[in-house]
Design a protein around this motif. Structure first.
Motif, PDB file in Angstrom:
ATOM      1  N   ASP A 216       0.818  -1.211   0.000  1.00  0.00           N
ATOM      2  CA  ASP A 216       0.000   0.000   0.000  1.00  0.00           C
ATOM      3  C   ASP A 216       0.852   1.261   0.000  1.00  0.00           C
ATOM      4  N   ILE A 217       1.902   1.273   0.800  1.00  0.00           N
ATOM      5  CA  ILE A 217       2.745   2.467   0.874  1.00  0.00           C
ATOM      6  C   ILE A 217       3.468   2.692  -0.448  1.00  0.00           C
ATOM      7  N   ALA A 218       4.036   1.641  -1.028  1.00  0.00           N
ATOM      8  CA  ALA A 218       4.734   1.796  -2.304  1.00  0.00           C
ATOM      9  C   ALA A 218       3.783   2.261  -3.397  1.00  0.00           C
ATOM     10  N   ASN A 219       2.600   1.685  -3.455  1.00  0.00           N
ATOM     11  CA  ASN A 219       1.630   2.089  -4.472  1.00  0.00           C
ATOM     12  C   ASN A 219       1.216   3.547  -4.309  1.00  0.00           C
ATOM     13  N   GLU A 220       1.080   3.980  -3.075  1.00  0.00           N
ATOM     14  CA  GLU A 220       0.689   5.365  -2.828  1.00  0.00           C
ATOM     15  C   GLU A 220       1.812   6.343  -3.195  1.00  0.00           C
ATOM     16  N   VAL A 221       3.016   6.059  -2.717  1.00  0.00           N
ATOM     17  CA  VAL A 221       4.119   7.006  -2.895  1.00  0.00           C
ATOM     18  C   VAL A 221       4.499   7.146  -4.358  1.00  0.00           C
ATOM     19  N   PHE A 222       4.507   6.044  -5.103  1.00  0.00           N
ATOM     20  CA  PHE A 222       4.971   6.099  -6.485  1.00  0.00           C
ATOM     21  C   PHE A 222       3.860   6.436  -7.478  1.00  0.00           C
ATOM     22  N   ALA A 223       2.683   6.802  -6.991  1.00  0.00           N
ATOM     23  CA  ALA A 223       1.605   7.246  -7.867  1.00  0.00           C
ATOM     24  C   ALA A 223       1.479   8.763  -7.780  1.00  0.00           C
ATOM     25  N   PRO A 224       1.215   9.440  -8.890  1.00  0.00           N
ATOM     26  CA  PRO A 224       0.957  10.881  -8.821  1.00  0.00           C
ATOM     27  C   PRO A 224      -0.261  11.167  -7.954  1.00  0.00           C
ATOM     28  N   SER A 225      -0.168  12.199  -7.143  1.00  0.00           N
ATOM     29  CA  SER A 225      -1.303  12.573  -6.302  1.00  0.00           C
ATOM     30  C   SER A 225      -2.351  13.307  -7.145  1.00  0.00           C
ATOM     31  N   GLU A 226      -3.560  13.430  -6.598  1.00  0.00           N
ATOM     32  CA  GLU A 226      -4.615  14.175  -7.296  1.00  0.00           C
ATOM     33  C   GLU A 226      -4.196  15.614  -7.526  1.00  0.00           C
ATOM     34  N   GLU A 227      -3.489  16.189  -6.542  1.00  0.00           N
ATOM     35  CA  GLU A 227      -3.034  17.568  -6.680  1.00  0.00           C
ATOM     36  C   GLU A 227      -2.010  17.696  -7.798  1.00  0.00           C
ATOM     37  N   GLU A 228      -1.113  16.724  -7.919  1.00  0.00           N
ATOM     38  CA  GLU A 228      -0.111  16.767  -8.984  1.00  0.00           C
ATOM     39  C   GLU A 228      -0.758  16.635 -10.360  1.00  0.00           C
ATOM     40  N   VAL A 229      -1.748  15.762 -10.474  1.00  0.00           N
ATOM     41  CA  VAL A 229      -2.436  15.594 -11.752  1.00  0.00           C
ATOM     42  C   VAL A 229      -3.195  16.865 -12.125  1.00  0.00           C
ATOM     43  N   ALA A 230      -3.863  17.465 -11.144  1.00  0.00           N
ATOM     44  CA  ALA A 230      -4.605  18.700 -11.415  1.00  0.00           C
ATOM     45  C   ALA A 230      -3.662  19.811 -11.860  1.00  0.00           C
ATOM     46  N   LEU A 231      -2.510  19.934 -11.204  1.00  0.00           N
ATOM     47  CA  LEU A 231      -1.532  20.949 -11.591  1.00  0.00           C
ATOM     48  C   LEU A 231      -1.005  20.682 -12.993  1.00  0.00           C
ATOM     49  N   ALA A 232      -0.752  19.418 -13.315  1.00  0.00           N
ATOM     50  CA  ALA A 232      -0.258  19.074 -14.647  1.00  0.00           C
ATOM     51  C   ALA A 232      -1.263  19.496 -15.721  1.00  0.00           C
ATOM     52  N   GLU A 258       7.230  26.058 -19.755  1.00  0.00           N
ATOM     53  CA  GLU A 258       7.784  25.922 -21.097  1.00  0.00           C
ATOM     54  C   GLU A 258       7.455  24.547 -21.651  1.00  0.00           C
ATOM     55  N   ASN A 259       7.967  24.272 -22.864  1.00  0.00           N
ATOM     56  CA  ASN A 259       7.705  22.980 -23.506  1.00  0.00           C
ATOM     57  C   ASN A 259       8.127  21.808 -22.638  1.00  0.00           C
ATOM     58  N   LEU A 260       9.289  21.938 -21.978  1.00  0.00           N
ATOM     59  CA  LEU A 260       9.781  20.823 -21.168  1.00  0.00           C
ATOM     60  C   LEU A 260       8.858  20.538 -19.990  1.00  0.00           C
ATOM     61  N   HIS A 261       8.247  21.594 -19.433  1.00  0.00           N
ATOM     62  CA  HIS A 261       7.304  21.398 -18.336  1.00  0.00           C
ATOM     63  C   HIS A 261       6.032  20.702 -18.835  1.00  0.00           C
ATOM     64  N   VAL A 262       5.626  21.049 -20.046  1.00  0.00           N
ATOM     65  CA  VAL A 262       4.450  20.409 -20.629  1.00  0.00           C
ATOM     66  C   VAL A 262       4.719  18.928 -20.869  1.00  0.00           C
ATOM     67  N   ALA A 263       5.908  18.613 -21.369  1.00  0.00           N
ATOM     68  CA  ALA A 263       6.259  17.208 -21.603  1.00  0.00           C
ATOM     69  C   ALA A 263       6.232  16.420 -20.298  1.00  0.00           C
ATOM     70  N   SER A 264       6.764  17.007 -19.232  1.00  0.00           N
ATOM     71  CA  SER A 264       6.748  16.337 -17.932  1.00  0.00           C
ATOM     72  C   SER A 264       5.323  16.170 -17.424  1.00  0.00           C
ATOM     73  N   ALA A 265       4.489  17.197 -17.636  1.00  0.00           N
ATOM     74  CA  ALA A 265       3.097  17.127 -17.202  1.00  0.00           C
ATOM     75  C   ALA A 265       2.346  16.041 -17.951  1.00  0.00           C
ATOM     76  N   GLU A 266       2.603  15.938 -19.244  1.00  0.00           N
ATOM     77  CA  GLU A 266       1.933  14.905 -20.037  1.00  0.00           C
ATOM     78  C   GLU A 266       2.372  13.509 -19.598  1.00  0.00           C
ATOM     79  N   ALA A 267       3.653  13.352 -19.278  1.00  0.00           N
ATOM     80  CA  ALA A 267       4.142  12.058 -18.797  1.00  0.00           C
ATOM     81  C   ALA A 267       3.515  11.697 -17.468  1.00  0.00           C
ATOM     82  N   LEU A 268       3.360  12.682 -16.589  1.00  0.00           N
ATOM     83  CA  LEU A 268       2.742  12.420 -15.286  1.00  0.00           C
ATOM     84  C   LEU A 268       1.285  11.991 -15.455  1.00  0.00           C
ATOM     85  N   ILE A 269       0.557  12.643 -16.342  1.00  0.00           N
ATOM     86  CA  ILE A 269      -0.836  12.275 -16.574  1.00  0.00           C
ATOM     87  C   ILE A 269      -0.932  10.880 -17.182  1.00  0.00           C
TER      88      ILE A 269
END
Length: 285
Positions: A216-232, A258-269
């Motif tokens: 449970d802890i590993a699954n939680e920590v290594f998953a993007p949070s709802e806040e991170e997804v919303a920000l992305a 910038e473009n690099l931030h968008v690429a990271s956001a898309e990868a996170l989503i």
């Protein structure tokens, strides 16, 4: 994109554990024929695992078999049994020191290869190992690595950081999956969480685990949070609006996008969506 937040070791000699793993919330399972099996149990474990993987359904969980190492009496039989097994998604080779070790088994394995990174030579050759055309993933073997280095145990893993970082760099340079080593004190939830967070922040895809209580802890920590997804999603939208105005960059919450931030956001989503799909598949089993 298959998630590898939680990668659970299961001893191949324990039939009850093999059956129980079908219902655990692990993204992947390493069926272990090596360290977790006593020498006198090796042949029985091989036959048992062969039979279980032919009849058992592990759903969306990736099925990885860790064979015995090169030079052992059992490796040839392991490769013959699992190199082209219909129930195996990848074969994990222990103590990989360089690409030649992968070459030595590649001709007998149809599934993708994974490499245990647990020796000083292996970590020094991480770039060449990661570049091997048959390699799909890398697993840190931190216990064996610490033993070989003569490193002391520290909660911050300072003695291992150079090796961990070298392997992450190599994996990312070649687009490989890389999973962090185990946390031995399976009842220490705070310690596990801290080490998972450290591995996540370093860039690991997930963590190998020795007990179902750690899932449970590993699954939680290594998953993007709802806040991170919303920000992305907000970052992608803000950048798209800026581009529509003819501007190359956007400003969101006082920060440049910038473009690099968008690429990271898309990868996170994409990662969040893959995890959600994995959860749906598990619920449907």
């Amino acid at each position: 994109m298959h998630p590898y937040r939680s990668v659970l070791y299961i001893p191949a000699a324990r039939e009850r554990a093999l059956e129980k793993a079908r219902d655990l919330a692990a993204d992947a399972i390493i069926f272990d024929l090596e360290d977790a099996v006593a020498p006198e149990e090796k042949l029985r474990a091989r036959d048992l695992l062969d039979a279980v993987l032919r009849r058992a359904d592990y759903g969306a969980r990736a099925r990885i078999v860790r064979v015995n190492g090169l030079g052992t009496p059992w490796v040839e039989g392991d490769l013959a049994a699992f190199g082209a097994h219909p129930g195996v998604d990848a074969v994990l080779l222990p103590k990989v020191n360089g690409p030649a070790d992968l070459d030595a088994v590649a001709g007998r394995v149809q599934a993708p290869l994974w490499a245990m990174m647990e020796t000083a030579k292996g970590c020094l050759n991480a770039g060449a190992i990661a570049a091997h055309p048959r390699l799909e993933g890398m697993v840190m073997g931190t216990n064996d690595l610490a033993k070989e280095l003569g490193a002391r145990h520290r909660a911050d893993r300072l003695p291992l950081l150079a090796a961990l970082g070298a392997c992450v760099l190599a994996a990312r340079a070649e687009g490989r999956v890389i999973v962090d080593g185990v946390f031995n004190a399976f009842k220490d939830e705070a310690g596990l969480r801290a080490e998972c967070e450290q591995g996540r922040d370093m860039g690991f895809d997930g963590k190998t685990l020795i007990h179902p209580a750690q899932l449970d802890i590993a699954n939680e920590v290594f998953a993007p949070s709802e806040e991170e997804v919303a920000l992305a999603r907000r970052m992608i939208a803000a950048h798209a609006e800026a581009r529509a105005r003819g501007e190359g960059v956007a400003v969101l919450d006082g920060r440049i996008v910038e473009n690099l931030h968008v690429a990271s956001a898309e990868a996170l989503i994409a990662r969040a969506e893959a995890i959600a799909a994995q959860s749906i598949a598990a619920a449907a089993e």
